[in-house]
Design a protein around this motif. Sequence first.
Motif, short mmCIF file in Angstrom:
data_model
loop_
_atom_site.label_atom_id
_atom_site.label_comp_id
_atom_site.label_asym_id
_atom_site.label_seq_id
_atom_site.Cartn_x
_atom_site.Cartn_y
_atom_site.Cartn_z
N ILE A 1 4.60 -14.97 -6.21
CA ILE A 1 3.20 -15.17 -5.86
C ILE A 1 3.00 -16.60 -5.36
O ILE A 1 3.11 -17.55 -6.11
N TRP B 1 -0.06 -15.18 -1.50
CA TRP B 1 0.87 -14.61 -0.52
C TRP B 1 2.15 -14.26 -1.25
O TRP B 1 2.92 -15.13 -1.65
N LYS B 2 2.38 -12.97 -1.44
CA LYS B 2 3.58 -12.51 -2.12
C LYS B 2 4.78 -12.60 -1.18
O LYS B 2 4.73 -12.07 -0.06
N GLN C 1 -5.66 -4.84 -2.85
CA GLN C 1 -4.30 -4.91 -2.32
C GLN C 1 -3.73 -3.50 -2.22
O GLN C 1 -4.29 -2.55 -2.78
N ASP D 1 -4.12 -10.56 -0.99
CA ASP D 1 -2.76 -10.98 -0.66
C ASP D 1 -2.56 -10.98 0.86
O ASP D 1 -3.05 -10.09 1.56
N THR D 2 -1.84 -11.95 1.34
CA THR D 2 -1.40 -12.21 2.71
C THR D 2 -2.49 -12.88 3.55
O THR D 2 -3.67 -12.51 3.48
#
Length: 222
Positions: free
Chosen positions: A77, A66-67, A15, A46-47
Amino acid sequence: MPIELLCHGLIVSCQAPIDSPLHNSVVIAAMAQAAVNNGAKGVRIDTPAHIHAVRESVKVPIIGLWKQIISGYHVYITPQFHHAVAVAEAGADIIAIDATLRERPGGETIADIIPQIHEKLGKPVMADIDTIEAAIAATSVGADMVGTTLFGYTSATNHLSPPAWELLTQMVKNLRVPVICEGGIASPAMARQAINLGAYAVVVGTAITGIDYLVKAYTKEL
């Protein structure tokens, strides 16, 4: 099961801060591939866009999240089920969610979200927690694995610093699901210590992929 492939292995969190030039799908996928080429058994991404790019680059299990910063809430989160849907559709094998005891947006609870992830998405869940109470609560509603990810990052624990050795020990003793040590692992020796304490696997992020943070730390010291 993807979880079985992670046993006693290294999971690299690939990340980057959103304002970093490294926050780019091509770069994140390259990080992930480099990690896997050198022995990582899984990656944490992430994402949805980055998960999709990594899925095309590696075959090891992806722990996806996915933040999302949502006004009025500290949970970020994969805070809601629709975020989990996007993570699953992008190619994640395991869905990571904040499973602390804090209030979630939309009135959802982990008792709502975890069963939906199982039943509608067919994916196992990694519960990111901060305390033993949160860990027990998460497993009671079906979490498949539990990580020390948020130890030191919530109001209940921000006076403490990871790694969460004591919490890890408590979790190994009290839980019947795989326990993942994540947070504050800064050397191979510390990763080995986590396994020796009973961790099923170890997540390392900043110490391997945190170029922005590490360079700032070095330049500040110099």
